[in-house]
Design an enzyme around this catalytic site. Structure first.
Site, PDB file in Angstrom:
ATOM      1  N   LEU A 124       4.610  -6.710  -1.964  1.00 52.67           N
ATOM      2  CA  LEU A 124       3.219  -6.389  -2.277  1.00 52.67           C
ATOM      3  C   LEU A 124       2.987  -4.913  -1.984  1.00 52.67           C
ATOM      4  O   LEU A 124       3.428  -4.401  -0.949  1.00 52.67           O
ATOM      5  CB  LEU A 124       2.256  -7.230  -1.424  1.00 52.67           C
ATOM      6  CG  LEU A 124       2.158  -8.727  -1.746  1.00 52.67           C
ATOM      7  CD1 LEU A 124       1.244  -9.408  -0.735  1.00 52.67           C
ATOM      8  CD2 LEU A 124       1.647  -8.954  -3.156  1.00 52.67           C
ATOM      9  N   ASP A 125       2.289  -4.212  -2.879  1.00 55.19           N
ATOM     10  CA  ASP A 125       1.920  -2.826  -2.622  1.00 55.19           C
ATOM     11  C   ASP A 125       1.071  -2.752  -1.356  1.00 55.19           C
ATOM     12  O   ASP A 125       0.369  -3.717  -1.017  1.00 55.19           O
ATOM     13  CB  ASP A 125       1.131  -2.250  -3.798  1.00 55.19           C
ATOM     14  CG  ASP A 125       1.982  -2.074  -5.049  1.00 55.19           C
ATOM     15  OD1 ASP A 125       3.219  -1.974  -4.911  1.00 55.19           O
ATOM     16  OD2 ASP A 125       1.407  -2.033  -6.155  1.00 55.19           O
ATOM     17  N   PRO A 126       1.085  -1.612  -0.643  1.00 55.12           N
ATOM     18  CA  PRO A 126       0.307  -1.502   0.599  1.00 55.12           C
ATOM     19  C   PRO A 126      -1.165  -1.877   0.452  1.00 55.12           C
ATOM     20  O   PRO A 126      -1.738  -2.493   1.353  1.00 55.12           O
ATOM     21  CB  PRO A 126       0.477  -0.025   0.976  1.00 55.12           C
ATOM     22  CG  PRO A 126       1.805   0.347   0.407  1.00 55.12           C
ATOM     23  CD  PRO A 126       1.921  -0.414  -0.878  1.00 55.12           C
TER      24      PRO A 126
END
Length: 313
Positions: free
Chosen positions: A41-43
């Protein structure tokens, strides 16, 4: 040595941390290096992050692969990252957009489609991540990939703010940032992803997710309960090895000819999931502990060890 052998956690990833940050924290809490996650997951993205503990890392590829997201698209803006964290490329009015046009647009994205990943992504180009080239200001295009949108549903349309809330159930490899960009293009005003929350991944849903444990409270009470791998693999049929000879052969990686009548849950389907071979089953011992995965064959019915754990449980 930590007593945990194998199992899963479901973390509700907070914004601001990478998936690897979450893994590192759990490694320190449990004192185990062999911990992995099932889907980056992206930050900025929140939500379901499946975590495999110990030998369960070998089971990740056998879990159901579709994922579900709830996201918000901001119309009228295009960015170089396809979300609101990037630099603005262009801005346009969304006054002409109506709810019916949004519904018609979303229908065009349902099913198998070709999608170009964002240039700020982890896709490899000649051995280098695309985002590294993009950060250097290099111009390049990423080839489209075939993905599948099983379901895309409009949750809310806020005309005043120009925001679309939607739910997407999709195949692995789908970029919701790209979906936001492409929906904005089709609506004629541009679009970028404003917010994203993953509500389901690898068969785990948001209701099972726990908050990431606090490192400052590193004690046994702070360690979340591990999910039994058999629960995570309940979509597969199962067979029990009951005799000493069967268990001995299993440990040695030998094929076993068995009666098909011993199969539990023999009729199973994984809907819309072509990534898991339909010829695998879980193998358990008399204590109902998972001792591995096997590929099964017809005529005669036999099982071929694929992953072998401790047959003693």
């Amino acid at each position: 040595m930590n007593s945990i052998a194998l199992g899963f956690l479901v973390i509700n990833k907070p914004a601001g941390l990478t998936s690897h940050d979450c893994v590192n924290r759990l490694r320190r809490i449990y004192g185990i290096k062999r911990i992995g996650h099932g889907g980056t997951l992206d930050p900025a993205v929140t939500g379901v992050l499946p975590i495999a503990i110990g030998k369960a890392t070998r089971l990740l590829s056998f879990l159901p692969s579709p994922k579900t997201y709830e996201g918000t698209i901001k119309l009228g803006i295009s960015t170089n990252t396809d979300d609101l964290t990037g630099e603005t490329i262009s801005e346009h009015s969304w006054d002409q957009v109506k709810e019916n046009s949004i519904l018609n647009c979303l229908n065009k994205f349902q099913g198998e489609i070709k999608q170009c990943p964002p240039i700020f992504s982890s896709v490899h180009i000649n051995g280098e991540r695309a985002y590294k080239k993009a950060r250097r200001g290099e111009f390049f295009e990423l080839p489209p990939k075939l993905i599948k949108i099983y379901r895309i549903k409009l949750i809310n349309w806020n005309k005043k703010d120009g925001t679309i809330d939607l739910e997407v159930h999709c195949s692995p490899g789908t970029y919701i940032r790209s979906l936001a960009r492409d929906i904005g293009k089709k609506l004629g005003c541009g679009g970028a992803l404003a917010k994203l929350n993953r509500t389901m991944a690898l068969g785990f849903n948001i209701d099972q997710a726990i908050e990431l444990p606090d490192l400052d409270k590193n004690n046994d009470l702070n360690k979340p309960m591990i999910i039994d791998p058999l629960k995570a693999l309940s979509h597969l049929p199962s067979i029990k090895l009951m005799t000493i000879d069967e268990l001995s052969s299993w440990r040695k990686g030998k094929h076993l000819i068995l009666s098909k009548s011993r199969l539990k849950n023999p009729l199973y389907l994984i809907e819309d999931d072509k990534d898991i071979p339909k010829t695998f089953l879980t193998v358990i011992n008399n204590e109902n502990h998972l001792i591995g995965l096997a590929r099964w064959h017809h005529e005669p019915f036999k099982i071929e060890p694929k992953i072998v754990f401790n047959a003693d449980g």
